[in-house]
Design a protein around this motif. Structure first.
Motif, PDB file in Angstrom:
ATOM      1  N   ASP A   1       0.818  -1.214   0.000  1.00 10.38           N
ATOM      2  CA  ASP A   1       0.000   0.000   0.000  1.00 10.38           C
ATOM      3  C   ASP A   1       0.854   1.267   0.000  1.00 10.38           C
ATOM      4  OD1 ASP A   1      -2.437   1.344  -0.060  1.00 10.38           O
ATOM      5  OD2 ASP A   1      -2.519   1.538   2.116  1.00 10.38           O
ATOM      6  N   VAL A   2       1.719   1.386  -1.003  1.00 15.48           N
ATOM      7  CA  VAL A   2       2.603   2.545  -1.112  1.00 15.48           C
ATOM      8  C   VAL A   2       1.908   3.660  -1.885  1.00 15.48           C
ATOM      9  CG1 VAL A   2       4.780   3.407  -2.058  1.00 15.48           C
ATOM     10  CG2 VAL A   2       4.689   1.152  -0.984  1.00 15.48           C
ATOM     11  N   HIS A   3       1.921   4.845  -1.310  1.00 12.32           N
ATOM     12  CA  HIS A   3       1.400   6.037  -1.974  1.00 12.32           C
ATOM     13  C   HIS A   3       2.543   7.052  -2.056  1.00 12.32           C
ATOM     14  CE1 HIS A   3      -2.962   5.030  -1.739  1.00 12.32           C
ATOM     15  NE2 HIS A   3      -2.556   4.313  -0.688  1.00 12.32           N
ATOM     16  N   ALA A   4       2.864   7.525  -3.259  1.00 13.31           N
ATOM     17  CA  ALA A   4       3.927   8.520  -3.417  1.00 13.31           C
ATOM     18  C   ALA A   4       3.805   9.166  -4.787  1.00 13.31           C
ATOM     19  CB  ALA A   4       5.304   7.879  -3.264  1.00 13.31           C
ATOM     20  N   THR A   5       4.306  10.387  -4.887  1.00 11.30           N
ATOM     21  CA  THR A   5       4.330  11.105  -6.154  1.00 11.30           C
ATOM     22  C   THR A   5       5.729  11.642  -6.393  1.00 11.30           C
ATOM     23  OG1 THR A   5       2.013  11.769  -5.952  1.00 11.30           O
ATOM     24  CG2 THR A   5       3.375  13.027  -7.474  1.00 11.30           C
ATOM     25  N   PHE A   6       6.224  11.460  -7.621  1.00  9.53           N
ATOM     26  CA  PHE A   6       7.546  11.933  -8.008  1.00  9.53           C
ATOM     27  C   PHE A   6       7.375  12.936  -9.145  1.00  9.53           C
ATOM     28  CE2 PHE A   6       7.921   7.693  -6.297  1.00  9.53           C
ATOM     29  CZ  PHE A   6       9.033   7.751  -5.468  1.00  9.53           C
ATOM     30  N   PRO A   7       7.493  14.226  -8.863  1.00  9.02           N
ATOM     31  CA  PRO A   7       7.319  15.244  -9.901  1.00  9.02           C
ATOM     32  C   PRO A   7       8.604  15.443 -10.703  1.00  9.02           C
ATOM     33  CG  PRO A   7       7.760  16.291  -7.816  1.00  9.02           C
ATOM     34  CD  PRO A   7       7.727  14.812  -7.539  1.00  9.02           C
ATOM     35  N   ALA A   8       8.558  16.349 -11.660  1.00  7.56           N
ATOM     36  CA  ALA A   8       9.775  16.726 -12.374  1.00  7.56           C
ATOM     37  C   ALA A   8      10.776  17.283 -11.377  1.00  7.56           C
ATOM     38  CB  ALA A   8       9.451  17.752 -13.450  1.00  7.56           C
ATOM     39  N   GLY A   9      12.048  17.056 -11.637  1.00  6.98           N
ATOM     40  CA  GLY A   9      13.071  17.463 -10.695  1.00  6.98           C
ATOM     41  C   GLY A   9      13.715  16.240 -10.069  1.00  6.98           C
ATOM     42  N   LEU A  10      14.556  16.460  -9.099  1.00  5.57           N
ATOM     43  CA  LEU A  10      15.347  15.396  -8.471  1.00  5.57           C
ATOM     44  C   LEU A  10      14.719  14.973  -7.148  1.00  5.57           C
ATOM     45  CD1 LEU A  10      17.828  13.611  -8.209  1.00  5.57           C
ATOM     46  CD2 LEU A  10      19.121  15.611  -7.427  1.00  5.57           C
ATOM     47  N   THR A  11      14.329  13.695  -7.068  1.00  5.69           N
ATOM     48  CA  THR A  11      13.758  13.133  -5.848  1.00  5.69           C
ATOM     49  C   THR A  11      14.635  11.987  -5.369  1.00  5.69           C
ATOM     50  OG1 THR A  11      11.506  13.663  -6.563  1.00  5.69           O
ATOM     51  CG2 THR A  11      11.741  12.068  -4.777  1.00  5.69           C
ATOM     52  N   GLY A  12      15.033  12.032  -4.103  1.00  6.49           N
ATOM     53  CA  GLY A  12      15.788  10.940  -3.506  1.00  6.49           C
ATOM     54  C   GLY A  12      14.843   9.904  -2.931  1.00  6.49           C
ATOM     55  N   LEU A  13      15.116   8.633  -3.201  1.00  8.97           N
ATOM     56  CA  LEU A  13      14.339   7.522  -2.656  1.00  8.97           C
ATOM     57  C   LEU A  13      15.220   6.794  -1.656  1.00  8.97           C
ATOM     58  CD1 LEU A  13      11.794   5.748  -2.674  1.00  8.97           C
ATOM     59  CD2 LEU A  13      12.771   4.501  -4.614  1.00  8.97           C
ATOM     60  N   ILE A  14      14.852   6.841  -0.378  1.00  6.05           N
ATOM     61  CA  ILE A  14      15.666   6.261   0.677  1.00  6.05           C
ATOM     62  C   ILE A  14      14.830   5.259   1.467  1.00  6.05           C
ATOM     63  CG2 ILE A  14      17.126   8.303   0.842  1.00  6.05           C
ATOM     64  CD1 ILE A  14      15.609   9.108   3.363  1.00  6.05           C
ATOM     65  N   GLY A  15      15.500   4.544   2.358  1.00  2.45           N
ATOM     66  CA  GLY A  15      14.823   3.555   3.191  1.00  2.45           C
ATOM     67  C   GLY A  15      15.793   2.454   3.561  1.00  2.45           C
ATOM     68  N   PRO A  16      15.491   1.676   4.590  1.00  4.03           N
ATOM     69  CA  PRO A  16      16.374   0.591   5.017  1.00  4.03           C
ATOM     70  C   PRO A  16      16.535  -0.448   3.924  1.00  4.03           C
ATOM     71  CG  PRO A  16      14.669   1.029   6.661  1.00  4.03           C
ATOM     72  CD  PRO A  16      14.278   1.771   5.430  1.00  4.03           C
ATOM     73  N   ASN A  17      17.652  -1.200   3.985  1.00 12.12           N
ATOM     74  CA  ASN A  17      17.812  -2.335   3.082  1.00 12.12           C
ATOM     75  C   ASN A  17      16.627  -3.275   3.244  1.00 12.12           C
ATOM     76  OD1 ASN A  17      21.314  -2.272   3.764  1.00 12.12           O
ATOM     77  ND2 ASN A  17      20.356  -1.684   1.854  1.00 12.12           N
TER      78      ASN A  17
END
Length: 542
Positions: free
Chosen positions: A25-41
């Motif tokens: 149940d992941v909700h996210a939006t990535f617009p134009a520009g630079l977005t970092g995607l982080i999180g534990p291994n």
């Protein structure tokens, strides 16, 4: 081309065929520009990229992408030529056919607007310090270093000019100079750019962050340092709420216990009155029924209050609990001051390592750092370019100094049928139970310990390799690490730093991670370079 490149994740979940949940149940939006995607291994970052790229289909929910997508994966294929790695082979072949007189429309379609693809490719590669020409495009990519291959793949991403570009740990294997080029390039990148990374310097350049926190996905507009401050505040708030929930639960329990005691006292008084004959039979029944009803109502009220307080406490605990980290207790690894550990002669330079020294091996991609380490440990390759690279190098490694080596590429793990087998291979005296307990400390738990390493994520593979090295028999007195933080999340990097800080043996490390080098308090640096032969400088400080 799309006018507004973007990616929208709407309640996406992904489960493996055996039912294992990777994303939920992941909700996210990535617009134009630079977005970092982080999180534990293991939080599903690479899986999310593959869903965006269309390589996987969500089990439920939706992933919507506006425009074309180009992916630079974490593990690059070394099959084929440099042109294959750049992704320009089809366009080059079509250009050759057209130059030979072909009028086939398929060839013109393959070229598109890329009539200058070779010139642009060579210019980008030279900007990355690769001294490229037309012949370089035909070079076998298996002869490239890890850093060279990554640089070429990044150049290919620029050439692709996709609406959405996905980069999975792009600074892994990159030297300091190329990391600077990448950070500058990202600031002028067209379209939507999604970057999985634990590189703190890179994450200071992002416009936004998406954190796949197991406690709930978090979207944040700002850089990593700003998000870190926000996360610290959120953690403090969660811990305060946990303390409040503990107090509320304790209060509800005291109230329930006090009511039980009061009811017991009332029951004793009623029995005493009946025994003395002070109350008629009808009155006894009336007061008994009324007392039972009141007691039942109060019991229900207190049970409800206890349940609500317990649920609130459970939710507060989940919000306040920090993510799991690897837990390492190193075996005895001390080496006496002054004891010779390593002697290395490169040309006219004699480099010596003695006692519990900490030395950082640096140099641009392609200068031979990984090859030198592999040769040092008897893992010299047979390829002619490797032999040529190491001409004039002499190595003396005392046999009395046990060595642990963590390579940059972990392909050797694929020969084992399970993680347990991999650990026991480096420490044969360990029982399967011992190996399973050890792996659990490295967050490889339950059925994952029985899985083949080839099926594991990059982070899991690294932790398995680290377990094999640190808990080998005999324990290492010289620890040789080649880019150890490439596949670790930030929390695990911090844990690794703490563990290596307690390491009392000698440490030789290749790393372009300035955070790691600073935290480990490196005392000396061997800097490799290339002229007509391998050269090295011995300098103080990191």
């Amino acid at each position: 081309m799309a006018h507004s490149p973007a990616v929208t994740i709407d309640g996406a979940s992904f489960h493996l065929p055996d039912g294992t949940v990777i994303l939920s149940d992941v909700h996210a939006t990535f617009p134009a520009g630079l977005t970092g995607l982080i999180g534990p291994n293991g939080s599903g970052k690479t899986t999310l990229l593959r869903l965006i790229a269309g390589e996987l289909t969500p089990t439920s929910g939706a992933v919507r992408v506006a425009g074309s997508v180009h992916v630079v994966p974490q593990r690059l294929s070394r099959a084929g030529s440099v042109a294959d790695l750049l992704g320009i082979s089809a366009a080059r072949a079509a250009l050759r056919a057209i130059e030979a007189g072909s009028v086939d429309q398929a060839h013109f379609d393959a070229v598109g607007d890329d009539w200058d693809i070779e010139a642009r490719s060579i210019a980008d590669l030279n900007a990355l310090g690769l001294a490229a020409d037309v012949d370089f495009l035909d070079r076998d990519s298996s002869t490239l270093s890890g850093g060279e291959a990554t640089r070429i793949a990044l150049a290919g991403a620029r050439l692709a000019r996709a609406d959405v570009t996905l980069l999975d740990e792009p600074t892994n294997n990159l030297d300091t100079r190329t990391r600077g080029w990448l950070r500058d390039a990202l600031e002028t990148w067209d379209g939507a750019l999604i970057v999985v990374s634990h590189d703190r310097d890179l994450l200071e350049r992002v416009d936004a962050l998406v954190d796949l926190d197991p406690r709930g996905v978090v979207s944040f507009g700002g850089t990593f340092s700003q998000y870190h401050e926000h996360r610290e505040e959120r953690q403090a708030t969660a811990e305060r709420r946990l303390r409040e929930a503990d107090a509320d639960l304790a209060r509800a329990r005291r109230q329930a216990q006090a009511e039980l005691q009061r009811q017991a006292q009332r029951d004793r008084s009623a029995r005493k009155e009946r025994a003395l004959g002070n109350v008629t039979g009808g009155a006894v029944d009336f007061y008994k029924n009324r007392s039972e009803k009141k007691a039942g109502a109060k019991s229900t009220l207190h049970d409800t209050a206890l349940a609500e307080a317990g649920q609130a406490r459970t939710e507060a605990d989940a919000a306040a609990r920090p993510p799991d980290t690897i837990r390492i207790t190193l075996p005895e690894t001390a080496i006496p001051n002054g004891k010779e550990v390593l002697r290395l002669r490169v040309g006219d330079a004699l480099l010596e390592m003695a006692g519990p020294e900490r030395i950082r091996l640096t140099g641009d991609n392609g200068t031979g750092k990984s090859t030198l380490l592999a040769t040092l440990l008897g893992a010299r390759g047979d390829e002619p370019w490797r032999r040529e690279l190491l001409d004039g190098v002499q190595i003396d490694l005392p046999p009395t100094v046990p060595v642990g080596y963590l390579a940059q590429r972990l392909d050797d793990l694929d020969r084992f049928e399970s993680a347990i087998d991999a650990v026991r291979d480096s420490a044969p005296h360990r029982t399967p139970h011992d190996a399973r307990a050890l792996l659990a400390r490295f967050l490889i738990r339950a059925v994952r310990a029985d899985q083949p390493p080839a099926t594991m994520s990059g982070g899991e593979r690294f932790r398995l390799a680290l377990a094999r090295v640190l808990f080998a028999d005999p324990a290492p007195r010289l620890l040789v690490l080649d880019e150890p933080t490439n596949n670790l999340d930030m929390t695990s990097v911090e844990q690794l730093v703490e563990s290596l800080d307690d390491f009392r043996g000698a440490l030789l490390i290749v790393t372009h991670d300035e955070y790691l080098a600073g935290e480990l308090k490196i005392g000396r640096q061997w800097r490799l370079g290339r002229d007509d032969a391998l050269v090295v400088d011995d300098v103080v400080g990191r």
